[in-house]
Design a protein around this motif. Structure first.
Motif, mmCIF file in Angstrom:
data_model
loop_
_atom_site.group_PDB
_atom_site.id
_atom_site.type_symbol
_atom_site.label_atom_id
_atom_site.label_comp_id
_atom_site.label_asym_id
_atom_site.label_seq_id
_atom_site.Cartn_x
_atom_site.Cartn_y
_atom_site.Cartn_z
ATOM 1 N N GLU A 169 0.826 -1.194 0.000
ATOM 2 C CA GLU A 169 0.000 0.000 0.000
ATOM 3 C C GLU A 169 0.870 1.257 0.000
ATOM 4 N N SER A 170 0.214 2.394 -0.161
ATOM 5 C CA SER A 170 0.915 3.664 -0.011
ATOM 6 C C SER A 170 0.479 4.325 1.300
ATOM 7 N N ASP A 171 1.303 5.241 1.758
ATOM 8 C CA ASP A 171 1.051 6.013 2.987
ATOM 9 C C ASP A 171 1.084 5.173 4.262
ATOM 10 N N GLN A 172 1.746 4.012 4.233
ATOM 11 C CA GLN A 172 1.917 3.234 5.469
ATOM 12 C C GLN A 172 2.740 4.008 6.489
ATOM 13 N N TRP A 173 3.604 4.873 5.990
ATOM 14 C CA TRP A 173 4.496 5.629 6.867
ATOM 15 C C TRP A 173 3.728 6.482 7.876
ATOM 16 N N LYS A 174 2.519 6.888 7.504
ATOM 17 C CA LYS A 174 1.754 7.781 8.371
ATOM 18 C C LYS A 174 1.407 7.135 9.704
ATOM 19 N N THR A 175 1.307 5.802 9.720
ATOM 20 C CA THR A 175 1.001 5.091 10.965
ATOM 21 C C THR A 175 2.183 4.278 11.485
ATOM 22 N N ASP A 176 3.105 3.895 10.587
ATOM 23 C CA ASP A 176 4.142 2.931 10.971
ATOM 24 C C ASP A 176 5.541 3.519 11.159
ATOM 25 N N LEU A 177 5.795 4.714 10.621
ATOM 26 C CA LEU A 177 7.135 5.291 10.729
ATOM 27 C C LEU A 177 7.120 6.382 11.799
ATOM 28 N N PRO A 178 7.943 6.227 12.849
ATOM 29 C CA PRO A 178 7.949 7.227 13.924
ATOM 30 C C PRO A 178 8.237 8.634 13.398
ATOM 31 N N LYS A 184 12.864 13.226 5.564
ATOM 32 C CA LYS A 184 12.540 14.454 4.841
ATOM 33 C C LYS A 184 13.745 15.388 4.776
ATOM 34 N N HIS A 185 14.517 15.430 5.841
ATOM 35 C CA HIS A 185 15.714 16.275 5.852
ATOM 36 C C HIS A 185 16.739 15.771 4.844
ATOM 37 N N ALA A 186 16.905 14.443 4.770
ATOM 38 C CA ALA A 186 17.920 13.857 3.883
ATOM 39 C C ALA A 186 17.517 13.893 2.415
ATOM 40 N N HIS A 187 16.223 13.842 2.136
ATOM 41 C CA HIS A 187 15.773 13.631 0.756
ATOM 42 C C HIS A 187 14.773 14.695 0.281
ATOM 43 N N ARG A 188 14.744 15.819 0.946
ATOM 44 C CA ARG A 188 13.718 16.831 0.693
ATOM 45 C C ARG A 188 13.626 17.243 -0.778
ATOM 46 N N GLY A 197 6.732 14.950 -6.010
ATOM 47 C CA GLY A 197 5.402 15.069 -5.421
ATOM 48 C C GLY A 197 5.206 14.366 -4.095
ATOM 49 N N TYR A 198 6.295 14.079 -3.395
ATOM 50 C CA TYR A 198 6.179 13.393 -2.104
ATOM 51 C C TYR A 198 6.220 14.357 -0.917
ATOM 52 N N LEU A 199 6.307 15.630 -1.195
ATOM 53 C CA LEU A 199 6.207 16.664 -0.161
ATOM 54 C C LEU A 199 5.264 17.742 -0.639
ATOM 55 N N GLU A 200 4.501 18.257 0.283
ATOM 56 C CA GLU A 200 3.597 19.367 -0.082
ATOM 57 C C GLU A 200 4.404 20.591 -0.482
#
Length: 276
Positions: free
Chosen positions: A245-254, A262-266, A273-276
């Protein structure tokens, strides 16, 4: 030397296997799914130890990285020696050089398909696949020297960080490169896989397309893996096809790891399109 290789390229856990299984089902055009353990035949890997031993003419020490790299040009020449118009080759290598050896030489390349995935989701799958903690996975996918170490089956694969990998494959090239986002493959598989077929010069038949998509669904792949196992599964993981699935990070990644990623790959995340 014929330019026949079409690279099926991605960072690990970004949809490469899924795309290859789709192609296997589309090409077979059967009334039942292609067994997942046969699907690898549709695109050979560029890091299979046996291929390097065939070029060397004897068993090799896969830990001797320089010696293995010296064999790579011969391995790629061997792939294109069949004189086919297209040879699909799976790779996790970055489009770069390693110790002076071009990993993806223009001389044998016809085109490439590059699949990328939101790194916040990718890193969770990466951790499961390689038996790492999320903290460890965040560290390695953000490190410029990240590589898959060799074993009896595969030689070293040079990946670098996720951002470096994406940049390497999406930079200007003397051949066409189709970029597919994993999230688009999930949300609109008909459009994404039709693009893949068109890139490969294959006719797009709607009924055949829908059937191949159905036969390569995650439910189908998970059921096959549960029943028969999967030869590409890492010994470190419980299964290869997890939720997909997509967006698993929202619940599973601290949140602290989200911040690190986000800092490393902004810059690259924003570009795709992975950042607003």
């Amino acid at each position: 030397m014929k330019k026949s290789i079409v690279w099926m390229a991605s960072y690990p856990k970004s949809g490469n296997t899924w795309a290859r299984i789709f192609l296997a089902n589309y090409m077979a055009n059967m009334d039942r799914p292609v067994p997942i353990n046969n699907a690898h035949r549709i695109a050979m890997g560029d890091s299979i130890t046996k291929m390097y031993e065939r070029v060397a003419g004897h068993p090799i020490d896969v830990t001797d990285v320089d010696a293995v790299l010296r064999l790579r040009p011969g391995v790629l020449r061997g792939i294109v020696a069949n004189n086919a118009d297209v040879n699909l080759v799976k790779t996790h290598n970055a489009r770069t050089t390693a110790r002076g050896v071009p990993l993806i030489p223009d001389q044998v390349t016809r085109s490439a398909v590059y699949m990328l995935r939101n790194p916040l989701d990718m890193v969770l799958s990466y951790a499961r696949h390689y038996g790492m903690t999320p903290d460890e996975a965040v560290h390695v996918v953000s490190h410029p020297d990240n590589a898959n170490p060799p074993d009896d089956q595969t030689v070293t694969q040079f990946m670098g960080s996720w951002s470096e990998h994406v940049r390497s494959w999406t930079a200007k090239a003397p051949y066409p490169i189709l970029v597919l986002r994993y999230e688009d493959m999930l949300s609109d598989p008909r459009r994404s896989f039709a693009q893949l077929l068109a890139h490969l010069g294959m006719p797009v038949d709607p009924a055949r397309l829908d059937r191949a998509i159905r036969f390569s669904s995650f439910d189908e792949l998970s059921q096959q893996e549960k029943a028969e196992g999967f030869i590409e599964k890492s010994p470190e993981s419980e299964r290869f096809f997890a939720r997909g699935e997509s967006d698993q990070w929202k619940t599973d990644l601290p949140p602290r790891l989200v911040k690190k990623m986000k800092h490393a790959h902004r810059k690259v995340m924003k570009h795709y399109g992975y950042l607003e």
